[in-house]
Design a protein around this motif. Structure first.
Motif, mmCIF file in Angstrom:
data_model
loop_
_atom_site.group_PDB
_atom_site.id
_atom_site.type_symbol
_atom_site.label_atom_id
_atom_site.label_comp_id
_atom_site.label_asym_id
_atom_site.label_seq_id
_atom_site.Cartn_x
_atom_site.Cartn_y
_atom_site.Cartn_z
ATOM 1 N N SER A 189 5.484 32.390 46.000
ATOM 2 C CA SER A 189 5.010 31.010 45.835
ATOM 3 C C SER A 189 3.520 30.909 46.147
ATOM 4 O O SER A 189 2.748 30.298 45.395
ATOM 5 N N CYS A 206 9.224 24.462 51.078
ATOM 6 C CA CYS A 206 8.617 23.967 49.849
ATOM 7 C C CYS A 206 7.621 24.995 49.315
ATOM 8 O O CYS A 206 6.681 25.384 50.024
ATOM 9 N N LEU A 261 5.111 24.824 47.238
ATOM 10 C CA LEU A 261 3.720 24.394 47.224
ATOM 11 C C LEU A 261 3.135 24.423 48.631
ATOM 12 O O LEU A 261 1.948 24.717 48.814
ATOM 13 N N MET A 275 9.234 22.578 43.271
ATOM 14 C CA MET A 275 9.238 21.836 44.531
ATOM 15 C C MET A 275 10.590 21.215 44.865
ATOM 16 O O MET A 275 10.855 20.874 46.012
ATOM 17 N N TRP A 281 7.150 12.565 44.425
ATOM 18 C CA TRP A 281 7.062 13.132 45.774
ATOM 19 C C TRP A 281 8.116 12.569 46.712
ATOM 20 O O TRP A 281 7.986 12.718 47.936
ATOM 21 N N PHE A 303 4.567 23.584 40.569
ATOM 22 C CA PHE A 303 5.008 22.234 40.910
ATOM 23 C C PHE A 303 6.475 22.017 40.548
ATOM 24 O O PHE A 303 7.195 21.293 41.242
ATOM 25 N N LEU A 323 3.856 17.947 52.684
ATOM 26 C CA LEU A 323 4.640 18.873 51.871
ATOM 27 C C LEU A 323 5.827 19.460 52.632
ATOM 28 O O LEU A 323 6.892 19.688 52.049
#
Length: 256
Positions: free
Chosen positions: A125, A48, A50, A115, A6, A112, A38
């Motif tokens: 998405s 992003c 996600l 990302m 992350w 994922f 995020l």
């Protein structure tokens, strides 16, 4: 040294995922904090993929919480437990990805993986996340919910009616959510189409959630058979993964 999954918000997300939400307000709190993290995740930041799904999920869950406060549901104990079990599967998938675990469901991995780019359009998405969460997570969340409540998934029951009421929440929120993912020229086309796109996507959500209910009934019947249960898990994961990759492919741009 390998960069954390992350990036600069890795520690914040790890700390967030260390706690398991025990009720619907806690789920909303987790989703809200996760959304803030995020949108700060490089290199895509506000775009992003996600985050696009998490925003949609947060909106629906907040509306479910409002419905619980407003006595919208016949069996709020069931709906609350289902919401917690449902969210737990999303957070568990995030934990597995955080640990670079090969056990991360393929249904979630395909989202994922995006990302860090290449960038994916917002609507595909969000749709890929909904696909993973409903087509893969939801049947198992239903089974664990009914097991916890010592009940079972029966058509026409109070629990089934509350489950179907969530379709109405999607129908209420889909138009605004979908348009929030569109660019200006797409909004013009959307206006020309009238209510067709909203109707179609509402029908799609209703159909998908009905399939999830049927899959939950199938899993319920084999819940004490580890081999059969694993076959169902693998089948649903493969199916959702294939659809997720299609949604995130260049063809997915046609969703907008």
């Amino acid at each position: 040294m390998t960069e954390p999954v992350w990036g600069p918000v890795h520690r914040d997300i790890v700390d967030l995922l260390a706690d398991h939400p025990a009720d619907v307000p806690a789920v909303v709190d987790h989703l809200t904090k996760l959304q803030d993290m995020l949108v700060r995740l490089p290199p895509l930041l506000d775009s992003c993929p996600l985050a696009d799904f998490n925003k949609l999920y947060l909106t629906i869950t907040t509306t479910v919480l409002d419905g619980l406060y407003d006595d919208r549901f016949v069996d709020p104990v069931f709906l609350s437990r289902l919401d917690v079990e449902f969210a737990a599967r999303y957070f568990d998938a995030l934990r597995l990805w955080t640990d670079s675990s090969p056990g991360t469901p393929k249904a979630w991995s395909c989202l994922f993986e995006r990302m860090r780019g290449p960038d994916a359009r917002p609507l595909p998405s969000a749709a890929a996340g909904v696909n993973a969460h409903i087509n893969f997570d939801l049947p198992f969340a239903l089974v664990t919910t009914f097991a916890h409540l010592e009940s079972e998934p029966v058509d026409g029951s109070d629990q089934h009616r509350d489950y179907l009421e969530i379709n109405n929440i999607f129908a209420e929120k889909i138009p605004g959510l979908r348009r929030g993912f569109l660019e200006r020229w797409q909004l013009l086309i959307d206006m020309l189409n009238g209510d067709i796109d909203d109707w179609y996507q509402g029908e799609l959500v209703e159909y998908t959630r009905d399939v999830a209910w049927r899959n939950a009934q199938k899993i319920w019947r084999c819940r004490h058979d580890p081999t059969a249960h694993e076959c169902e898990r693998a089948r649903l994961d493969d199916t959702a993964s294939a659809l997720g990759r299609l949604l995130l492919s260049p063809l997915g741009a046609f969703l907008q």
